[in-house]
Design a protein around this motif. Structure first.
Motif, short mmCIF file in Angstrom:
data_model
loop_
_atom_site.label_atom_id
_atom_site.label_comp_id
_atom_site.label_asym_id
_atom_site.label_seq_id
_atom_site.Cartn_x
_atom_site.Cartn_y
_atom_site.Cartn_z
N ALA A 30 7.33 53.97 59.12
CA ALA A 30 7.12 55.23 58.39
C ALA A 30 6.49 56.25 59.32
O ALA A 30 5.58 55.93 60.08
CB ALA A 30 6.23 54.99 57.17
N HIS A 31 7.01 57.46 59.24
CA HIS A 31 6.52 58.52 60.12
C HIS A 31 6.16 59.74 59.28
O HIS A 31 6.61 59.90 58.16
CB HIS A 31 7.58 58.93 61.13
CG HIS A 31 8.25 57.77 61.80
ND1 HIS A 31 7.65 57.03 62.77
CD2 HIS A 31 9.47 57.21 61.60
CE1 HIS A 31 8.48 56.08 63.16
NE2 HIS A 31 9.59 56.16 62.46
N GLY A 32 5.38 60.62 59.88
CA GLY A 32 5.10 61.93 59.31
C GLY A 32 4.71 61.87 57.86
O GLY A 32 3.79 61.15 57.47
N LEU A 82 4.59 58.50 56.07
CA LEU A 82 3.40 57.72 56.39
C LEU A 82 2.20 58.26 55.59
O LEU A 82 1.44 57.48 55.00
CB LEU A 82 3.12 57.79 57.89
CG LEU A 82 1.90 57.03 58.40
CD1 LEU A 82 2.08 55.53 58.21
CD2 LEU A 82 1.64 57.34 59.87
N ILE A 83 2.06 59.57 55.58
CA ILE A 83 0.95 60.18 54.84
C ILE A 83 1.05 59.82 53.36
O ILE A 83 0.06 59.44 52.72
CB ILE A 83 0.98 61.72 55.03
CG1 ILE A 83 0.63 62.07 56.47
CG2 ILE A 83 0.02 62.42 54.07
CD1 ILE A 83 0.90 63.51 56.83
N TRP A 84 2.26 59.94 52.83
CA TRP A 84 2.48 59.66 51.40
C TRP A 84 2.07 58.23 51.08
O TRP A 84 1.38 57.96 50.09
CB TRP A 84 3.96 59.90 51.07
CG TRP A 84 4.30 59.75 49.63
CD1 TRP A 84 4.36 58.59 48.91
CD2 TRP A 84 4.60 60.80 48.71
NE1 TRP A 84 4.70 58.85 47.61
CE2 TRP A 84 4.85 60.19 47.46
CE3 TRP A 84 4.70 62.19 48.83
CZ2 TRP A 84 5.19 60.94 46.33
CZ3 TRP A 84 5.04 62.91 47.70
CH2 TRP A 84 5.27 62.29 46.48
N SER A 100 13.86 54.33 53.52
CA SER A 100 13.59 55.09 54.75
C SER A 100 12.89 54.22 55.78
O SER A 100 13.18 54.28 56.98
CB SER A 100 12.69 56.30 54.43
OG SER A 100 13.40 57.23 53.66
N ARG A 101 11.96 53.38 55.30
CA ARG A 101 11.26 52.48 56.21
C ARG A 101 12.24 51.52 56.86
O ARG A 101 12.16 51.22 58.05
CB ARG A 101 10.18 51.70 55.46
CG ARG A 101 9.01 52.55 55.03
CD ARG A 101 8.27 51.93 53.85
NE ARG A 101 7.67 50.65 54.15
CZ ARG A 101 6.43 50.49 54.60
NH1 ARG A 101 5.68 51.55 54.82
NH2 ARG A 101 5.93 49.30 54.83
#
Lengths: 229, 347
Positions: A199-201, A204-206, B181-182
């Motif tokens: 997870a990015h950006g 990830l924050i969510w 998405s992951r």
């Protein structure tokens, strides 16, 4: 005040409350349990202003005389402390994640700024020590990276002691304390390590904000502060 | 930590039931899943010159951009209870199992390369005191559930139970998309097929370098002009429409329709899917190589599901169907999970 000092205050808080420390597997901080460590009450009020909060305290018999300079401006959070009482209020209609942050912010003021003053004054005239802080209400999430900035009021003689440090510094410290308390560095780092591969950006924050029951804006701010974003 | 929260607010069990009409149906919810894309229909051919295009039949076995991974997600759940907030709003509690899976095509077989499954409880938390929700979330976590906070609708819509129910459903669907998405993020630049639109998963891949294709079965927006609809309805199995460009907030894509199955002409809209690829990749890496779209279309056509027992076979790909089956096998039966939840919460 630095992160080491905050860490020591938070460690004392957990110790007093006998609450379990969060882990990467159980990252949600038990703020409600931590509140129980001190003689602090926390109340949710709809239409919170400093006037309605004080009215509630008068109704409960927590105070006998209302302090001066009360306002009808809508607030997100409010704390009133005196020698014998500590009461936190949050706006009931606010987002839950912001209510939690407001509580942590006010708890920060109590532990970092008010309690030391009140303790210092216990030996002479405790009844004249009184302090308040109010966070203005914001109805939207439009200010993603702005942490709450409240307004503080001290009665004399606390005023002279408090003025050694600027109100702005105390607001910054309360926000940093709230961030350290609700989003402990080790837990946030652990979660980022756990999720970062997949997870990015914003994803990830969510994810981390959801699991720690804080707003995305607060988590974004914390990740930036920790150099993780 | 308390799971008694639900009982404390008078929660009642909800049986499995068909969704009811909205109390205040003004159509606002209909477009929730759409991305408000803007279409440029003159991308491959001038809009007025659209014709059905035949797909290349060249051998695709050694094609380096041939998708070899397939990503699918699943959200199996329902509203299991409802309670009332202190203000009297009805608050649905949705219990779901969500998951995402990656199947990799290896040696003529579809192998499970990755999966993730979670048990989640969606609730509009803003309706309740923060300390009780915190305690509830901690207790749920202890029993292997994650609390998903759903966004509270405006006050005037909070009395509409169906609106509230849909909000919690959207929340778990949204979280499922994040699991997808992951899964996608872990694949790097591997050529991949994703079940659904690319834009909600735009954070998961580099649009400049990732040969990813989205397969969309459900048409939620009308992108076509009258000429486009004529071509759409006259597509033969294995034909595609000209490509058009969709500009959305997070990702611009090139899209087109392919007919997988014709049902012998019985239904005009039978067996048509929409495909999309990142424009950045198509333009930057492939220099608008239209044969890429033909090859993808051909491959998708070859992958079409031919299992007539499967309800959505006409618009499904065999690998995606297999992914859905494999993921479903990892889920606990819904009724068993609901019983477990009722037991834990003493409902």
């Amino acid at each position: 005040m630095n992160t080491v000092f905050f860490a020591s205050v938070i460690a004392d808080l957990y110790s007093e409350a006998g609450a379990p420390l969060p882990t990467v597997d159980r990252p949600l901080v038990p703020l409600s349990d931590l509140m129980g460590a001190y003689d602090l009450t926390c109340t949710e009020l709809t239409g919170l202003t400093s006037a309605t909060a004080i009215q509630e305290l008068l109704r409960r018999g927590g105070i006998v005389e209302p302090p001066e300079r009360l306002s009808h401006e809508r607030l997100a959070g409010f704390i009133y402390t005196a020698a014998h009482i500590g009461a936190i209020f949050v706006e009931r209609a606010d987002y839950l994640v912001r209510r939690r942050f407001s509580v942590a912010h006010e708890l920060g003021h109590y532990l970092l700024h008010f309690r030391p003053l009140l303790q210092a004054g216990e030996s002479d005239e405790p009844s004249v020590y009184e302090a308040m802080e109010a966070i203005p209400f914001s109805s939207s999430e439009a200010e993603p990276d702005q942490m709450p900035v409240g307004r503080m009021t001290f009665t004399r003689p606390a005023q002279s002691t408090a003025s050694q440090k600027s109100f702005r510094d105390m607001e910054r410290e309360a926000n940093q304390f709230a961030g350290e308390l609700l989003m402990p560095k080790e837990i946030v780092q652990g979660l980022v390590e756990h999720h970062a591969r997949a997870a990015h950006g914003e994803d990830l924050i969510w994810r981390i904000a959801t699991d720690m029951l804080v707003s995305r804006s607060a988590m974004r701010w914390r990740l930036r502060f920790l150099g993780l974003l | 930590m308390s799971l008694r929260f639900l009982r404390d607010y008078g929660a009642r069990r909800v049986r499995n039931y068909a969704p009811q009409p909205m109390l205040l149906d003004d159509g606002l919810m209909a477009g929730e899943d759409s991305a408000e894309s803007q279409a440029n229909l003159s991308y491959e051919l001038p809009a007025n010159d659209w014709i059905a295009l035949n797909i290349s039949t060249s051998d695709l076995s050694g094609w380096p951009l041939r998708p070899c991974c397939f990503v699918d997600g699943k959200d199996v759940g329902r509203t299991v209870a409802w309670l009332q907030s202190p203000e009297g709003y009805p608050a649905p509690v949705r219990l779901s199992q969500i998951g995402a899976i990656v199947l990799r095509h290896e040696h003529n077989d579809l192998v499970r390369a990755h999966y993730e499954v979670e048990r989640v409880v969606s609730l509009i938390i803003d309706l309740f005191p923060w300390d009780e929700i915190e305690s509830f979330a901690l207790a749920l976590r202890q029993h292997g559930f994650r609390l998903l906070p759903a966004v509270k609708p405006p006050d005037e819509e909070c009395f509409d139970f169906e609106r509230m129910r849909k909000t919690t459903q959207n929340r778990s669907m949204d979280e499922m998309t994040r699991l997808e998405s992951r899964a996608l993020a872990g694949l790097g630049t591997t050529p991949t097929v994703v079940d659904g639109r690319l834009e909600p998963r735009a954070n998961a891949f580099n649009p400049a370098s990732t040969p990813v294709v989205g397969v969309i079965k459900t048409m939620r927006e009308n992108y076509l002009h009258p000429r486009g609809w004529q071509v759409f309805y006259n597509l033969q199995p294995g034909q595609r429409t000209p490509a058009f460009r969709l500009a959305a907030r997070n990702l611009d894509v090139i899209s087109w329709y392919v007919r997988l199955d014709g049902a012998h002409g019985e239904l005009p809209n039978w067996g048509v899917v929409r495909l999309e690829v990142p424009e950045h990749f198509f333009v930057g890496e492939l220099n608008r190589d239209w044969t890429y779209l033909d090859r993808l279309s051909r491959l998708v056509y070859e992958y079409r599901c031919q299992d007539s027992a499967y309800g959505r076979a006409a618009v499904s790909l065999h690998p995606i169907q297999r992914a859905e089956e494999k993921l479903g096998a990892l889920f606990t039966p819904s009724d068993t999970l609901a019983s477990h939840f009722y037991h834990l919460t003493q409902l």
